[in-house]
Scaffold this active site. Structure first.
Site, short mmCIF file in Angstrom:
data_model
loop_
_atom_site.label_atom_id
_atom_site.label_comp_id
_atom_site.label_asym_id
_atom_site.label_seq_id
_atom_site.Cartn_x
_atom_site.Cartn_y
_atom_site.Cartn_z
N LYS A 153 0.80 -1.22 0.00
CA LYS A 153 0.00 0.00 0.00
C LYS A 153 0.84 1.27 0.00
CE LYS A 153 -3.80 -2.50 2.13
NZ LYS A 153 -3.13 -3.79 1.83
N VAL B 148 -11.67 -15.46 -2.72
CA VAL B 148 -12.55 -15.04 -3.82
C VAL B 148 -13.09 -13.64 -3.51
CG1 VAL B 148 -14.63 -15.54 -5.15
CG2 VAL B 148 -13.19 -17.41 -4.35
N LYS C 80 -4.89 -7.35 -21.55
CA LYS C 80 -5.47 -7.77 -22.82
C LYS C 80 -6.28 -6.65 -23.44
CE LYS C 80 -8.64 -11.08 -24.95
NZ LYS C 80 -9.35 -12.37 -24.84
N HIS D 149 37.19 -0.91 7.13
CA HIS D 149 36.76 0.42 6.71
C HIS D 149 35.85 0.34 5.49
CE1 HIS D 149 36.91 4.57 5.29
NE2 HIS D 149 37.23 4.07 4.11
#
Length: 827
Positions: free
Chosen positions: A16, A68, A141, A293
């Site tokens: 989100k 679903v 599509k 380092h």
């Protein structure tokens, strides 16, 4: 394509990040109705954005614990209907379905979930997204009529195009058509990639050793090459999709040479880069680990390294330009900050430019030279540890002041935010470091380090990275403050200054509470707590001459290495304290073969070094039969301004040599597989990463090697590893003097290696030289040839049935020999 008008948008996202701001703009600025599901709808409502629930549209509640939600005719018909087909529109009207014109979906983080070693089978299954891919594929599509947005990184890009179309900007129709077409391409690419990862994981569950039985090789076309190995063959360059591996041969900028890289150039350059990189790491790794380092990452405001004092609103003047000026600079005692674009200015998006961008793997994000960018990328492996966040911030900070102006950055547990502007290329006004290359550097290095620490888990970062460019001072201030306040909002620290993985240069005097905390005065004071090594970078920015390493900056100046490669085999290689001396020795290894070869060095090319290379013939002569000298490709971590001028003007061949800036100090990625095609299939193997594993070496002769011989044995062993089998390599005093490569018998490789040494005036050097063999000697005839030439130390894997004969031969002549127990065949 159809009109830009969008009336309804379906938003259903797992990640989100930025979705509330995006949705608010859709509603308030364009009057679009938002349809959403469960958690996304809740998130948007809490942000005060009006939302229509999907179940209100379908008349059917979410079920099966959310499995679903959107799989319903009233959703998919609304997306898939062809608006130009009257029958489609009649059926929508008959069933009371309103079209959906935009789909905003990002998928469940399956790969990130299964990367967790504690992930159960049931948890993994629940992270297989079903509805999301269906929505993306349906919208893609029907992209002629539906806009598909698959990534958080696209929100700003899509809004910018919508505004341009609304305001009637030039080429806005072309740009809007591109939003649809490139969005469709990316959606199908995303779902294909997602399905492949699920299939790979599932195949591993059925394997007894839990290794996947299927995989999908994902490549991205980059360039059509002039021809293949021969003129009658076609060739094209593809890059591996995802984070680049070490030595990816992806130039960080387009070199001005008029001659493009060829198929054979790439093969030879790859061989040179791999050998030079291994020699670099073998000589510097222990010292680097001891020094610890890497540039310490610390939180808090830092003084502006470009002005020498903490930035403030009173001393900063803003300008917004398209290219040319960029970054912060001092003029008349005040700081001028330029971002590269205003609200009304856009780059030239002509069809020619668009095709070029498509070819060079920068879609779907248009880049504006000289712009300041807001960038976000997320972890694909869950929460990062403290050490891992140290690595990430060190990787980001490393390029500040050299290739980017970094204004703010924060490394959160699962994601990273950056606000920065690529710097102008040295000596090339109006041209800037490429955004994609910079992000590849940052993500590639940090991703490999983190992956290796976790045992080689593969991809660490979600690949979508670029959000948008900054348009004005208000936009800049908003993003800068967001980065600073992010850890506070997440409850990770009471103030930004107390968060270890935040960095900010307050050039506008924005202030965030404890703004008087200045932190380190400049980048030189920064040290990292992460034991990882930072990417190689220009020596010049720290005032270090190549070869003059001090203990504080050892990772920036490994022992100078020079390598010549011809037909993928080394014909010259040397290590020395002085870069020019290393080059002299590498050149004289085989001057005849060096002509027209690939040159790789592991230090920034300075004016003096470039002059020495361009004067090779005058300084050191040429081999018999070699009428000239030139270099096809020159690889180095960087090229100083004066050096490029020398290369391009000193000799005619310098105008055509390809200059490739490549890192040398990073360890190879153990997860990067190697692929090789055969008739009807593909061979896949892990890389050969064993180098100087001296803890497994055994001296098998009566005499021990001397310290000098050991140095030459190490060098010979690594060069031999990168030479085509059968391989015999002979070295003396840190210099390759003979290399026998790719012969059908090992004894012939011995003859060639010693003959080349004599041919190139190294007969005296053969006395006391060291030799390496990539595999065992089947008989004593090979060692006899080497010893007859003067070799006094030999290194080989051992393992032959006649090892005792070879050992006896060495003992007869007082020669030292080491068995490594490791073979390095290279076919």
């Amino acid at each position: 394509m159809s009109d830009v008008k969008i009336r309804r948008a379906l938003i259903a996202v797992y990640d989100k990040t930025g979705i509330a701001e995006f949705a608010r703009t859709l509603v308030e600025e364009f009057g679009i109705e938002i349809i959403s599901t469960g958690g996304t709808a809740k998130h948007l409502k809490e942000a005060g954005i009006p939302v229509t629930l999907v179940e209100e549209v379908t008349g059917f509640p979410e079920m099966l614990d959310g499995r679903v939600k959107t799989l319903h005719p009233k959703i998919h018909a609304a997306i898939l209907a062809d608006r130009d087909n009257p029958e489609h529109m009649r059926q929508l009207k008959e069933h009371g379905i309103e079209p959906i014109d935009m789909v905003v979906v990002n998928l469940y983080p399956f790969e990130k979930t299964v990367a967790d070693p504690n992930c159960t089978f049931e948890q993994a299954i629940e992270m297989i997204d079903i509805g999301g891919p269906c929505l993306l594929r349906a919208a893609a599509k029907n992209h002629k009529h539906v806009v598909v947005v698959h990534s958080t990184s696209l929100y700003g890009w899509v809004i910018a195009r919508m505004r341009m179309y609304r305001d009637g900007a030039d080429d806005s129709q072309i740009l809007w058509d591109d939003v649809r077409s490139s969005g469709a391409f990316c959606a199908f690419w995303t779902t294909a990639d997602y399905d492949a990862k699920v299939a790979k994981w599932l195949s591993a569950q059925d394997a007894s050793d839990h290794q996947p039985t299927v995989d999908m090789l994902r490549l991205w076309s980059s360039d059509r090459l002039r021809y293949g190995e021969n003129p009658h063959q076609r060739s094209e360059l593809f890059y591996m999709y995802g984070d680049p591996t070490t030595g990816s041969l992806i130039p960080e900028y387009e070199d001005e040479s008029p001659r493009p890289m060829s198929h054979n150039n790439y093969l030879d350059a790859d061989a040179a880069l791999r050998l030079c990189g291994e020699l670099t790491r073998s000589r510097s790794a222990k010292k680097l680990a001891a020094s610890g380092h890497v540039g310490e990452a610390q939180g808090g405001l830092v003084k502006d390294a470009r002005t020498g004092s903490a930035g403030s609103a009173a001393s900063t003047k803003l300008c917004f330009v398209q290219g040319g000026e960029q970054g912060a600079r001092t003029e008349g005692g005040s700081t001028k900050l330029c971002f590269g674009a205003s609200d009304k200015q856009e780059p030239d998006y002509s069809p020619t430019i668009r095709n070029e961008v498509l070819k060079r793997r920068k879609l779907p994000h248009w880049q504006m030279p000289g712009a300041c960018y807001w960038v976000t990328f997320a972890s694909a492996i869950g929460d990062l540890t403290d050490d891992e966040r140290d690595i990430v911030l060190s990787a980001i900070r490393h390029w500040d002041g050299t290739k980017i102006d970094l204004y703010a950055a924060v490394v959160m547990k699962e994601h990273v935010h950056m606000l920065f502007a690529p710097k102008e290329l040295r000596g090339r006004p109006g041209e800037f470091y490429d955004l994609s290359g910079l992000l590849q550097n940052i993500k590639g290095f940090s991703g490999r380090e983190i992956s290796q620490r976790r045992g080689g888990i593969g991809q660490v970062w979600v690949k979508e990275s670029f959000d948008r460019w900054i348009r004005n001072e208000e936009d800049f201030s908003e993003k800068w403050r967001y980065i600073a306040e992010n850890p506070v909002k997440e409850g990770l620290a009471p103030t930004p200054q107390e968060y270890r993985w935040w960095y900010g240069v307050d050039v506008l005097g924005i202030g965030i509470g404890a703004a008087e905390v200045a932190g380190p005065a400049n980048k030189a004071e920064l040290r990292s707590t992460a034991p990882a090594q930072v990417p190689a970078q220009s020596h010049a920015r720290e005032g270090i001459e190549p070869g003059s390493c001090d203990s504080d900056k050892a990772e920036l100046c490994p022992t100078p290495v020079c390598v010549f490669v011809k037909h993928t085999n080394s014909c010259g290689a040397a290590i020395a304290a002085d870069p020019i001396e290393a080059y002299r020795k590498a050149y004289l290894g085989d001057p005849n073969a060096a002509m027209g070869g690939i040159l790789a060095v592991n230090f920034e090319v300075t004016h003096d070094f470039a002059t020495a290379v361009m004067e090779s013939l005058q300084r050191w002569g040429k081999a018999a039969g070699a009428g000239a000298f030139f270099v096809e490709v020159w690889i180095a971590p960087g090229f100083a301004d004066g050096a490029v001028e020398v290369i391009r003007t000193a000799k005619k061949w310098g105008q055509a040599v390809r200059l490739m800036p490549e890192r040398m100090t990073e360890a190879a990625d153990p997860t990067a597989m190697q692929y090789r095609s055969i008739a009807g299939g593909m061979l896949v193997q892990t890389p050969d990463l064993i180098g100087l594993n001296e803890d497994q070496w055994k001296v098998v002769t009566q005499r021990q090697p001397t310290e000098t011989e050991m140095d030459d044995l190490r060098l010979a062993w690594l060069i031999c590893k990168h030479t085509k089998s059968n391989a015999i390599t002979v070295c003396k005093d840190g210099m390759l003097i003979g290399n026998g490569a790719g012969q059908m018998s090992r004894v012939m490789s011995c003859r060639i290696a010693t003959w080349l040494a004599k041919e190139n005036k190294h007969a005296e050097a053969l006395r006391g030289a060291a030799a390496a063999s990539d595999a065992f000697f089947p008989f004593r005839d090979g060692p006899d040839i080497l010893m007859d030439a003067g070799v006094t130390a030999i290194i080989q894997p051992g393992g032959s049935k006649r090892d005792e004969d070879t050992i006896a031969a060495c003992n007869e002549r007082g020669v030292a020999m080491i068995f490594t127990g490791t073979r390095h065949f290279k076919h």
